[in-house]
Scaffold this active site. Structure first.
Site, mmCIF file in Angstrom:
data_model
loop_
_atom_site.group_PDB
_atom_site.id
_atom_site.type_symbol
_atom_site.label_atom_id
_atom_site.label_comp_id
_atom_site.label_asym_id
_atom_site.label_seq_id
_atom_site.Cartn_x
_atom_site.Cartn_y
_atom_site.Cartn_z
ATOM 1 N N GLU A 114 -54.846 13.485 49.340
ATOM 2 C CA GLU A 114 -53.535 12.953 50.215
ATOM 3 C C GLU A 114 -53.924 11.742 49.912
ATOM 4 O O GLU A 114 -55.121 10.900 49.394
ATOM 5 C CB GLU A 114 -53.974 12.921 51.629
ATOM 6 C CG GLU A 114 -53.447 12.071 52.861
ATOM 7 C CD GLU A 114 -54.305 12.610 54.408
ATOM 8 O OE1 GLU A 114 -53.548 12.226 55.005
ATOM 9 O OE2 GLU A 114 -55.349 12.686 54.125
ATOM 10 N N ASP A 219 -72.971 9.544 50.358
ATOM 11 C CA ASP A 219 -72.899 8.080 49.357
ATOM 12 C C ASP A 219 -72.552 6.969 50.551
ATOM 13 O O ASP A 219 -71.646 6.180 49.912
ATOM 14 C CB ASP A 219 -72.178 8.630 48.253
ATOM 15 C CG ASP A 219 -72.443 7.144 47.315
ATOM 16 O OD1 ASP A 219 -73.026 6.806 46.942
ATOM 17 O OD2 ASP A 219 -71.915 7.430 46.010
HETATM 18 P P1 ADP Z 1 -64.639 7.192 42.311
HETATM 19 O O1 ADP Z 1 -65.400 8.351 41.940
HETATM 20 O O2 ADP Z 1 -63.961 6.552 41.046
HETATM 21 O O3 ADP Z 1 -66.094 5.506 43.167
HETATM 22 P P2 ADP Z 1 -63.334 6.391 44.748
HETATM 23 O O4 ADP Z 1 -62.924 7.807 45.320
HETATM 24 O O5 ADP Z 1 -64.654 6.139 45.431
HETATM 25 O O6 ADP Z 1 -63.363 6.645 43.179
HETATM 26 O O7 ADP Z 1 -61.920 5.748 44.735
HETATM 27 C C1 ADP Z 1 -61.555 4.292 44.263
HETATM 28 C C2 ADP Z 1 -60.571 3.641 45.151
HETATM 29 O O8 ADP Z 1 -59.996 3.551 45.499
HETATM 30 C C3 ADP Z 1 -61.992 3.542 46.378
HETATM 31 O O9 ADP Z 1 -62.637 2.003 46.516
HETATM 32 C C4 ADP Z 1 -60.229 3.534 47.402
HETATM 33 O O10 ADP Z 1 -60.030 1.729 47.613
HETATM 34 C C5 ADP Z 1 -59.651 3.917 46.635
HETATM 35 N N1 ADP Z 1 -59.185 5.319 47.375
HETATM 36 C C6 ADP Z 1 -59.643 6.481 47.193
HETATM 37 N N2 ADP Z 1 -59.945 7.050 47.473
HETATM 38 C C7 ADP Z 1 -58.171 7.600 48.096
HETATM 39 C C8 ADP Z 1 -57.179 7.759 48.623
HETATM 40 N N3 ADP Z 1 -57.353 9.595 49.266
HETATM 41 N N4 ADP Z 1 -55.895 7.168 48.983
HETATM 42 C C9 ADP Z 1 -56.160 5.845 48.810
HETATM 43 N N5 ADP Z 1 -56.985 5.076 47.728
HETATM 44 C C10 ADP Z 1 -58.064 6.162 48.276
#
Ligand code: ADP
Length: 315
Positions: A114, A219
């Site tokens: 989502e 984390d």
């Molecule tokens: P990684 O595993 O590469 O560290 P993240 O899951 O932390 O990636 O996601 C990177 C960035 O994308 C986050 O810091 C956030 O700002 C954004 N983000 C993560 N998940 C979502 C989501 N489901 N919807 C919108 N933005 C998201």
């Protein structure tokens, strides 16, 4: 993400939601979180060549999904991340992106979830919400420490084999694991000597302290939470397992980004034991050793300094 990949992922999403999802646009998310904390400067010894890339895909109705991509051999990493998101989401306590589907397509592993707008206001009131909700999440417990599946912290394996004794779990599957990895990565000498001593003597930090196995994000640094436009805290990118809730609290303090309101709210909802003051160093040492193993550089000094502090408490 190639157009072919985006089309294939859109088709998988459509099958998973049992509704049409016709790809309209695919946009990379620039400056994504990746597993690189703000304090990470030296990447010269980094093994993070296979960090995730993130994209937002949209259909002709404006429905959006957030998609993470990595090398095909990272498929199990995404499978575990999806399971972790589900574990957190099913509690209905803190908002979490619902995982939709994952797999391998056109030679890449992907995880689609989502999309959540994270442009909400990080106000004092919303920090209080986050503190209360995290405390509530930590009230969810399992019979044993660990989890049903291993997962990753960044790209480092995190071993979650179930165990009934918390200090043993922390010694073997958390600190001991990272310390062995550090030896494998060439960090011998003082780090290993101090680390071995700490592992041998760390029982002292658990005198009269037996935490319940709480559901953890695993984390929880400031790059892994946001606020939605309704003011609801959102947590993502977890490394879920059941363990001492102090480990989550410790990590919130490691790189900053959580306000005093958050801590007061948490304490009010679920007070912490006085020994947290020292144990938080023991718990954050796990993350610093992981950073050493991923990024090298100044984390070596920081890890040794933390070990010195802890050993100083013992003798
Ligand atoms: P990684 O595993 O590469 O560290 P993240 O899951 O932390 O990636 O996601 C990177 C960035 O994308 C986050 O810091 C956030 O700002 C954004 N983000 C993560 N998940 C979502 C989501 N489901 N919807 C919108 N933005 C998201």
């Amino acid at each position: 993400m190639t157009p072919k990949m985006a089309m294939a992922i859109a088709a998988d999403i459509s099958a998973a939601i049992a509704a049409p999802f016709t790809l309209q646009t695919q946009l990379p998310v620039s400056g994504g979180g990746h597993f690189r904390h703000p304090a990470s400067r030296d990447t010269s010894t980094s093994v993070c060549g296979d960090i995730n890339t993130a994209h937002v895909i949209t259909d002709h109705n404006g429905v959006q999904y957030f998609v993470k991509l990595n090398n095909a051999d990272r498929a199990t990493m995404f499978e575990a991340e999806a399971a972790g998101l589900r574990e957190l989401a099913q509690t209905n306590i803190i908002r979490v992106p619902q995982p939709v589907c994952h797999g391998i397509t056109a030679g890449s592993a992907y995880l689609a979830m989502e999309y959540i707008d994270l442009s909400g206001n990080n106000s004092a009131q919303n920090q209080v919400r986050l503190g209360h909700q995290l405390a509530q999440l930590h009230r969810i417990t399992a019979p044993r420490y660990g989890w049903r599946t291993n997962n990753t912290l960044g790209t480092t394996p995190q071993i979650n084999t179930g165990h009934g004794h918390w200090p043993h779990f922390w010694r073997e599957q958390r600190l001991g694991f990272q310390l062995s990895l550090a030896a494998h990565n060439g960090y011998s000498g003082a780090l290993q000597r101090k680390g071995e001593k700490l592992l041998a003597d760390m029982a002292v930090f658990f005198t009269n302290y037996e935490p319940p196995p709480s559901l953890l994000h695993g984390d929880l640094w400031s790059g892994n939470y946001g606020i939605d436009p309704g003011g609801n805290p959102v947590i993502f990118d977890p490394a879920v397992y059941y363990g001492d809730r102090e480990t989550d609290l410790a990590m919130t303090g490691l790189f900053g980004g959580f306000s005093e309101n958050f801590y007061l709210a948490y304490q009010e909802a679920y007070p912490l034991d006085a020994g947290f003051k020292t144990r938080k160093i023991l718990y954050n040492l796990y993350h610093i050793l992981n950073h050493l193993n991923l990024f090298g550089g100044s984390y070596l000094r920081q890890a040794e300094h933390m070990m010195d502090n802890l050993l100083g408490e013992i003798h």
